[in-house]
Design an enzyme around this catalytic site. Structure first.
Site: not given
Ligand code: 3PG
Ligand code: MG
Length: 397
Positions: A37, A198, A355, A378
């Protein structure tokens, strides 16, 4: 295809440009374990700086829930960014107000200012207008290069974009272009691998995805909830038993929509979750009460690999097992390597995000062969589901 302004449309020379990036990088014991990132926002930041902009980097890190918590300071990330950029990065311990303004005004011409974690302020996640105005006060223009945050309607993503001349950064452009071209009209059969720990966080995703894909391979701890729902005694495995009814509903509705859900048919279990723990291959009806599933078994691997053979498109989010600890990486590695091979041979379009997923594909030596790797987790999933992402939508206004 999304239509938004890019850096080409912004006048940035001599301007203070607020650049929202996603430097929410994986960290373990204070060390960044994957710099993707960081590396992937370098082109945008360099380009803006070269064009004479005074670059101000905005990001969140972790989930400090609107309070100052030094466990989530962005300071170590600023150091890593400086290394990757090859420009000075001055870290400001505030993200709004006089101090932030002062850091920005006093920065040298080719110096980048990075502000502290936006989520130390409750207004960020609340998309509070006053907080967005305080951010806007710090800049003359706004660039959003955080595709991986675009599922969050937060102040620095949505509110701020409405207050300043706004454009997409190069990574945002690349992500939207790559995902659109791979997925707008994907070649069928389409398979999705959804893994991870999860199930509760991905239940809705599974439901929506099953309407779009032909094959849904469920892996990781999530699979245990499905197996449990189907009557398998999963021993001491991670399992969200209260979601069994939802799991059955997803299996049923997937079937109606012509999507086949693929679950493990055997597993690798251990009594403890640690390196060197004794691993045992078991049939599903023989999971010991004191053991937990940490990977899919050899029969499941053959099954998953064989199914990929007939697919034209693969979407991947989440590992099959506890890939951080060998030998529980075998399932993920085998399927990843097969996807890599099929992609190399031009038989498969493979797109992955998240990730953990990216680091698992990297460890499997498969990352370089995938058609596209997204920095988003996400947001990637919500994009796959066909949801409107507020961070992209606001740039299209
Ligand atoms: C992620 O890593 O999914 C993004 O940085 C968003 O983070 P969050 O899921 O804590 O909103
Ligand atoms: Mg996230």
């Amino acid at each position: 295809m999304a239509k938004f302004k890019t850096i080409d449309d912004l006048d940035v020379d001599g301007k203070r440009v607020l650049v929202r990036v996603d430097l929410n990088v994986p960290m373990m014991d204070g060390k960044i374990t994957d710099t993707s990132r960081i590396d992937r926002v370098v082109p945008t930041l360099t380009e803006l700086s070269n064009k004479g902009a005074r670059v101000v980097v905005l990001s969140h890190f972790g989930r400090p829930k609107g309070r100052i918590n030094m466990e989530f300071t962005l300071k170590p990330v600023a150091e890593a960014l400086q290394l990757a950029l090859g420009l000075g990065v001055k870290f400001c311990p505030e993200s709004v107000g006089d101090k932030a303004a002062q850091y920005i005004n006093e920065a040298a011409e080719d110096e980048v200012v990075m502000l502290e974690n936006l989520r130390f302020h409750p207004g960020e996640e609340e998309n509070d207008r006053m907080f967005a105005i305080r951010l806007a006060d710090l800049g003359d223009a706004y660039v959003d290069d955080a595709f991986s945050c675009s599922h969050r309607a937060h102040a620095s993503i949505e509110g701020l974009a409405l207050l300043l001349p706004a454009a997409a950064g190069r990574l945002m452009q690349a992500e939207v272009e790559a995902l659109t071209s791979a997925l707008e009209a994907p070649e069928h059969p389409v398979a999705a691998v959804v893994g991870g720990a999860k199930v509760s966080t991905k239940m809705e995703v599974l439901g929506n995805l099953s309407a779009k894909v032909d094959l849904l391979l469920i892996g990781g701890g999530m699979a245990n909830t499905f197996l449990f729902a189907k009557g398998v005694d999963v021993g001491s495995s991670l399992c969200e038993k209260d979601l069994a009814a939802d799991a059955l509903e997803i299996i049923g509705s997937a079937k109606e929509q012509g999507c086949e859900i693929v679950l493990p048919v055997d597993g690798v279990v251990a009594r403890e979750f640690r390196e060197g723990a004794e691993a045992l291959v078991v049939e599903l009806d023989a999971i010991p009460a004191d053991s937990m599933m940490l990977d899919i078994g050899p029969k499941s691997i053959i099954d998953a690999v064989g199914r990929l053979e007939g697919c034209k498109t693969l979407l991947w989010n989440g590992p099959f097992g506890a890939f951080e600890i060998p030998p529980f990486d075998a399932g993920t590695n085998a399927v990843a390597q097969e996807a890599a091979r099929l992609t190399r041979e031009g038989k498969l379009i493979s797109v992955a995000g998240g990730g953990d997923t990216v680091s698992a594909l990297d460890r499997a030596g498969a990352k370089g062969d995938f058609t596209y790797i997204s920095t988003a987790g996400g947001a990637f999933l919500e994009w796959l589901e066909g949801k409107r992402l507020p961070g992209v939508a606001v740039l299209e206004k």
